[in-house]
Design a protein around this motif. Sequence first.
Motif, mmCIF file in Angstrom:
data_model
loop_
_atom_site.group_PDB
_atom_site.id
_atom_site.type_symbol
_atom_site.label_atom_id
_atom_site.label_comp_id
_atom_site.label_asym_id
_atom_site.label_seq_id
_atom_site.Cartn_x
_atom_site.Cartn_y
_atom_site.Cartn_z
ATOM 1 N N LYS A 172 -5.791 37.294 11.168
ATOM 2 C CA LYS A 172 -5.967 37.977 12.121
ATOM 3 C C LYS A 172 -4.926 39.270 12.113
ATOM 4 N N TYR A 173 -5.308 40.290 12.617
ATOM 5 C CA TYR A 173 -4.478 41.542 12.715
ATOM 6 C C TYR A 173 -4.613 42.197 13.722
ATOM 7 N N ASN A 174 -3.851 43.241 13.974
ATOM 8 C CA ASN A 174 -3.505 44.107 15.188
ATOM 9 C C ASN A 174 -2.511 45.235 15.028
ATOM 10 N N ASN A 175 -2.483 46.078 15.842
ATOM 11 C CA ASN A 175 -1.218 47.050 15.525
ATOM 12 C C ASN A 175 -0.474 47.398 16.917
ATOM 13 N N ARG A 176 0.844 47.039 16.801
ATOM 14 C CA ARG A 176 1.583 47.367 18.307
ATOM 15 C C ARG A 176 1.279 48.852 18.723
ATOM 16 N N ASP A 274 -12.820 41.386 0.138
ATOM 17 C CA ASP A 274 -13.636 40.520 0.812
ATOM 18 C C ASP A 274 -13.269 40.232 2.294
ATOM 19 N N PHE A 275 -14.096 41.180 3.127
ATOM 20 C CA PHE A 275 -13.653 41.302 4.455
ATOM 21 C C PHE A 275 -13.909 39.989 5.509
ATOM 22 N N SER A 276 -14.427 38.874 4.588
ATOM 23 C CA SER A 276 -14.851 37.735 5.794
ATOM 24 C C SER A 276 -13.865 36.773 5.993
ATOM 25 N N THR A 277 -12.798 37.015 5.714
ATOM 26 C CA THR A 277 -11.636 36.259 6.079
ATOM 27 C C THR A 277 -10.661 36.986 6.851
ATOM 28 N N ILE A 278 -10.892 38.168 7.251
ATOM 29 C CA ILE A 278 -10.077 38.920 8.153
ATOM 30 C C ILE A 278 -10.808 39.192 9.619
ATOM 31 N N GLU A 279 -9.793 39.308 10.321
ATOM 32 C CA GLU A 279 -10.484 39.600 11.790
ATOM 33 C C GLU A 279 -9.650 40.275 12.590
ATOM 34 N N PHE A 280 -10.083 41.654 13.011
ATOM 35 C CA PHE A 280 -9.183 42.369 14.114
ATOM 36 C C PHE A 280 -9.299 41.902 15.624
ATOM 37 N N PRO A 282 -7.414 42.453 19.073
ATOM 38 C CA PRO A 282 -6.661 43.441 19.795
ATOM 39 C C PRO A 282 -5.654 42.563 20.884
ATOM 40 N N SER A 283 -6.062 41.304 20.949
ATOM 41 C CA SER A 283 -5.197 40.581 21.843
ATOM 42 C C SER A 283 -3.981 39.724 21.400
ATOM 43 N N LEU A 284 -3.944 40.020 19.745
ATOM 44 C CA LEU A 284 -2.945 39.408 19.092
ATOM 45 C C LEU A 284 -1.401 40.459 19.363
ATOM 46 N N ALA A 285 -0.302 39.592 19.853
ATOM 47 C CA ALA A 285 0.824 40.499 19.931
ATOM 48 C C ALA A 285 1.935 40.015 19.127
ATOM 49 N N ARG A 286 2.334 38.711 18.972
ATOM 50 C CA ARG A 286 3.337 38.496 18.181
ATOM 51 C C ARG A 286 4.726 38.612 18.907
ATOM 52 N N GLY A 287 5.388 37.404 19.037
ATOM 53 C CA GLY A 287 6.631 37.486 19.808
ATOM 54 C C GLY A 287 7.774 38.413 19.421
ATOM 55 N N LEU A 288 7.787 38.488 18.298
ATOM 56 C CA LEU A 288 9.045 39.145 17.494
ATOM 57 C C LEU A 288 8.913 40.734 18.036
ATOM 58 N N ILE A 295 0.435 44.333 12.879
ATOM 59 C CA ILE A 295 0.860 43.008 12.868
ATOM 60 C C ILE A 295 -0.174 41.851 12.288
ATOM 61 N N PHE A 296 0.417 40.973 11.867
ATOM 62 C CA PHE A 296 -0.524 39.836 10.910
ATOM 63 C C PHE A 296 -0.188 38.410 11.598
ATOM 64 N N GLU A 297 -1.369 37.749 11.446
ATOM 65 C CA GLU A 297 -0.941 36.260 11.534
ATOM 66 C C GLU A 297 -2.272 35.537 10.951
ATOM 67 N N VAL A 298 -2.172 34.349 10.365
ATOM 68 C CA VAL A 298 -2.989 33.724 9.606
ATOM 69 C C VAL A 298 -3.050 32.352 10.325
ATOM 70 N N LYS A 299 -4.386 32.074 10.683
ATOM 71 C CA LYS A 299 -4.598 30.753 11.462
ATOM 72 C C LYS A 299 -5.677 29.797 10.251
ATOM 73 N N ALA A 300 -5.013 28.628 10.183
ATOM 74 C CA ALA A 300 -5.858 27.577 8.998
ATOM 75 C C ALA A 300 -7.369 27.135 9.980
ATOM 76 N N HIS A 301 -8.165 26.936 9.132
ATOM 77 C CA HIS A 301 -9.357 26.345 9.747
ATOM 78 C C HIS A 301 -9.286 24.740 9.590
ATOM 79 N N GLY A 302 -9.814 24.180 10.560
ATOM 80 C CA GLY A 302 -9.921 22.622 10.398
ATOM 81 C C GLY A 302 -8.536 21.781 10.630
ATOM 82 N N VAL A 303 -7.623 22.488 11.190
ATOM 83 C CA VAL A 303 -6.411 21.560 11.513
ATOM 84 C C VAL A 303 -5.765 22.499 12.744
#
Length: 445
Positions: A172-176, A274-280, A282-288, A295-303
Motif C-alpha cells: 500500500k502507498y500514499n503521499n503525505r 507488475d501492478f497487481s501487488t500494489i494499491e494506492f 489515500p487513507s494510509l497515514a503512518r504514525g512516524l 509513504i509505504f506499508e506492506v500487508k501480508a495476505h492470509g495472516v
Amino acid sequence: MENLSTLTGKYGDEGDKLIFKVLNSGEYLGGKIFNKTKENLLSFLDNQIEKSKKIAPLSLQDIWDNETEKSVLEVLKMHMQEVGISEKALRYDLTVPFARYVVMNRNDITFPFKRYQVQPVWRADRPQKGRYREFYQFDADVVGSPSLVYEAEFFQIFAEVFKRLGTSVTIKYNNRKVLNGITEAIGAQDKFVEVVTIIDKLDKIGVEKVNEELAVLGVTPSGIDKLQVLFTLQGGDKEKLEAIKTTVSSSEIGVKGVEELQAVLSYLEAANFDFSTIEFDPSLARGLSYYTGAIFEVKAHGVQIGSICGGGRYDDLTGLFGLPNVSGVGISFGVDRIYDVLNELNLFPETMADAAKVLVTNFGVDEEKFSFNLVTKLRAAGINADMYPTQAKLGKQFEYADKKKIPFVAVIGADEMANNVVNLKDMVSGVQEKYTVEELIGKLK
RNA sequence: GUGGUUUUAGCUCAGUUGGUUAGAGCGCCUGAUUGUGGUUCAGGAGGUCGCCGGUUCGAGCCCGGUAUUCCACCCCA
C-alpha cells in the motif's frame, strides 16, 4: 543505544511514549520500591533526597497526609524517574540513527548514499502476538536526492523480496502531500494530525464512524462531503489518483503529491512492473511524523498481523541534526513479523538446504574409526556427511537419520570392513547396496 | 498506558459442588526385532498443579498478592 534527545520528537506523541528510556547506572526503580510500607518508603525517599536536590522542594509528609496513597505513589514515581532516567535510550528504529550517522559523516559520504542495515530495535509497549519489545528491522535507505526513481526502486525491492519468499502481499502507498492537500481542501489544515488519524482508521471502523468522528472534531459538513470521494474510489490506481487530483485541486501541495505518485507509477510502468501487488490507499497515514512525501506499508495476505514493512520519504530528517536540504527515502522490513508470516503459512522448507546428505553408522571402537575416516573422505569430496556420535543399536541410528531427514545411511560393520565396502541404504526407497568408497563418492556427489 | 485473559507431564490440553493415589492424546524410554527407520503390539518413566501467603479437618479448585501468556484498545514492524 542513542541519546534520548536524538530520539524524542521524531516519532510523534505516541512514539515518544514508546521509547525505551534507560536508567542511570546504579538506579533501580522496580515495583518493589513502590510496594514498600509507608515507613520504608519515606526513609528510602529521604535517602533519595539526600542524593538529589532535584526533589527537595517536595514535602513528602504533607503530600502523604493530604492525598490518597495511589496518587502519592504516582507523584513519587514521576519524581523518581526524573532523578533516575539517564540521557540514554534504546533505538526505536534504524532511520533516525541513520540520519544522525549521515550528518556526522557528511564529509566522507558521496550523495546519493545508499545503505542497508539489520539490527534490533525496541518499543516500550505491552507485547502480544506480532508486537514485540525487541525485534529486528531490516532497513534500506537512500539519502541525498529527491529523485522519485528511488521510490520506484523500493517498490521493486518489496516485490522482489516477497516474490522470493513465496509470500502474497499488498504494497500500500500514499503521499503525505496528498494528505496535506486533503486536509487543506476540507479546510482543516490546522487539525492535520487529528484528521489523518481518523481517516487512517477507515478500514477498521468504517465510513460512518469516520464521518462521525470528523464531525465531532469540527470538520464542516461540506468538508466531510468532499471527503467521501476518498471512501468510494473505484478502478485502478491511475483512476484513483486522477479522482484524488480533482478533490485536492484547490491545494497546491495536494496536487504536487498526486503528481509525485503518478511519476513513480510511470517509472514502474517503463520497467514493466507488475501492478497487481500494489494499491494506492489515500487513507494510509503512518504514525512516524518525519515523513513528508511517499509513504509505504506492506500487508501480508492470509495472516492476521500488523504491517510487515513500512517506509517513506523524509525531506527534513537530517535537518534536525544540522544538515538541511538533504532528502531521503527508505523502507523497513519487520523481520520478526515476516518470520511469523512465513511460519504460519508453512513456507519454511522442511529441511535445511545444507543438512547432511548421508549418515555414517557407529558400531563400536574399531568400526567408528573406519567410519570417521569415511566421513572425512566424503567431506573432502564436498559431500555433506555426518557420523552417529556414539555406539548404538542400528535401529536407533536409522531412526535418527529418519527424523533428521537424512536421505542416506552408510552402514559400516565388521563385514563391510573386512571386504572394504560400504553398505548404503536409501532411506526413502529402503533399497540397500554395497559400494566401494570411490563408488560411494560418485553416487552421492 | 487502560481493560480482560492464561498458567496442570517434554508438547497440546481435561480435571465436576473443595475430599483418598491429579488424567488423556502426542512425544520419550524399553521390549517383541542380538545389524535395519517409518507401521503395529506390550510395558515403563516423567508432575514443588507459575510463585508467595491466607481460609479450611482437607486446596489444582476458594481468597489476597506477585510473575507470566495471550487478546482488545491505543499504536505500529
